[in-house]
Write an enzyme that holds these catalytic residues in place. Sequence first.
Site, PDB file in Angstrom:
ATOM      1  CB  ALA A 164     -16.002  15.800  25.023  1.00  0.00           C
ATOM      2  CB  ALA A 165     -10.253  15.017  26.085  1.00  0.00           C
ATOM      3  NE  ARG A 213     -13.015   1.906  19.079  1.00  0.00           N
ATOM      4  CZ  ARG A 213     -13.766   1.308  19.999  1.00  0.00           C
ATOM      5  NH1 ARG A 213     -14.443   0.209  19.682  1.00  0.00           N
ATOM      6  NH2 ARG A 213     -13.853   1.792  21.215  1.00  0.00           N
ATOM      7  CE  LYS A 227     -15.912   9.225  21.138  1.00  0.00           C
ATOM      8  NZ  LYS A 227     -15.372   8.087  21.901  1.00  0.00           N
ATOM      9  CB  ALA A 237     -53.594  18.977 -10.260  1.00  0.00           C
ATOM     10  CG  ASN A 290     -40.684  30.990  -4.767  1.00  0.00           C
ATOM     11  OD1 ASN A 290     -40.448  30.282  -5.738  1.00  0.00           O
ATOM     12  ND2 ASN A 290     -40.285  30.675  -3.557  1.00  0.00           N
ATOM     13  CE1 TYR A 291     -33.402  33.455  -5.969  1.00  0.00           C
ATOM     14  CE2 TYR A 291     -33.098  31.452  -7.253  1.00  0.00           C
ATOM     15  CZ  TYR A 291     -32.566  32.523  -6.560  1.00  0.00           C
ATOM     16  OH  TYR A 291     -31.198  32.647  -6.445  1.00  0.00           O
ATOM     17  CB  SER A 326     -55.369  22.090 -13.238  1.00  0.00           C
ATOM     18  OG  SER A 326     -56.216  21.427 -12.326  1.00  0.00           O
ATOM     19  NE  ARG A 329     -57.397  27.839 -20.152  1.00  0.00           N
ATOM     20  CZ  ARG A 329     -58.672  27.899 -19.790  1.00  0.00           C
ATOM     21  NH1 ARG A 329     -59.562  28.413 -20.613  1.00  0.00           N
ATOM     22  NH2 ARG A 329     -59.055  27.449 -18.621  1.00  0.00           N
TER      23      ARG A 329
END
Length: 450
Positions: free
Chosen positions: A11-12, A17, A24, A363, A369-370, A388, A423
């Site tokens: 692999a040297a 190309r 590579k 839905a 979460n953050y 939903s 609500r």
Amino acid sequence: MTQPITCIILAAGKGTRMKSRTHKVLHEVGGRSLLGHVLSNAAPLQPAQTVIVVGAGREQVEAAVAGMDGVKTALQEPQNGTGHAVMCARPALETEEGTTLILYGDVPFVPTAIMAQLIEAAAKGPAVLGFEAGNPGAYGRLLVSDTGSLERIVEAKDASADERAITFCNSGIMAVPTQQLFDLLDKVGNDNAAGEYYLTDIVALARERGLPIAALKAAEEDVIGVNSRGDLAAAEAVFQHSKRAEMMASGVTLQAPDSVYFYADTQIAPDVVIEPNVVFGPGVTVESGATVRAFSHLEGCHIDSGATVGPYARLRPGAQIGADAKVGNFVEIKNASLGVGAKASHLSYIGDAEVGDHANIGAGTITCNYDGYFKYRTSIGAHAFIGSNTSLVAPVTVGEGAITGAGSAISQDVEAGALALTRAPQANKPGWAARFMAMMAAKKSKKKSA
């Protein structure tokens, strides 16, 4: 194979190309580096030592294999041919007993079985791996006797017209008794146009000594090399074709095989159905009876038996989908688990959460979460019903059998069996809409006539 096996992986090369800052052999096919494929295929042989010969870009290769048991690197500087490269590995060897298998870091698909056959064939002398080339072109030709023994390797530029008609070509891969290998390499010269030491020259030297030389045959796609982006794309196509065939042979249904893309470590059990245009990233396991529907993207996840995912679903790392659960269209799940029979059917984000058995996620549900600094978890109990467009502001727990009203922002724990609503009260104003629309229509008409 009672004698120790040594793997030397070349692999040297500079890989000019590829036109890339990435070495590579570290470019990926099926999500695994070319070098990774070579190491993975050689691993079942349990080599006593593996030496990767590096040169240009050595730091990248060294970093990639750091910490791998039994794997070392050796520097070839300058690069003076393949024979010289193998000699550069010699100081890194702990023993010269047994057999050495010489592989190439940019030839990723040589099957383990072929490697094993080469080693067996190299009991007393070199064994060279050839292939029938569809377009022999510049490949070296392997000239074989009537008994199947390799007589010599002829480079294309040195071949006669009859020799150029030969389609049995040299892959460059070989196995040689280790002590014999280095003894032969000591005799290799560099009296050629390039002034380099060629590994293939040991064949003629072995022939002069009367040593047996075997020539084994592999399929052309088994020895495909990668030197350019075009070659990389061709290798990816070979890998995907092979992986799809492997999956279908094991009992997986691929409705449109050419549209499904696998990662090297994808694991799918029999009787799984994969619909068109599904992409598997790293670390995916799917159990029997599951269905992955069209246009889904999965990585780092587990899908249990009977579950359905998609269409257009995204499973990110840490997603655990329970038996008979359902993940529907445009649902994203990350670092979260859905219990047995749980459903998240539409347009939801479930992250850093546990969803209990048979819970229903409505839905538009979001686990918030953050907070910009830390991640927090959401826990949803079995048989809970999340209405939903509920926003679950973590950390928060919704108890077993609880319900959240549609459109709620839940920031406090909800006890089992309770209904949670956030609500504002609805106020209806009779006739207001009709009066408003009449007023606006009059204004618009007046503006047009002005």
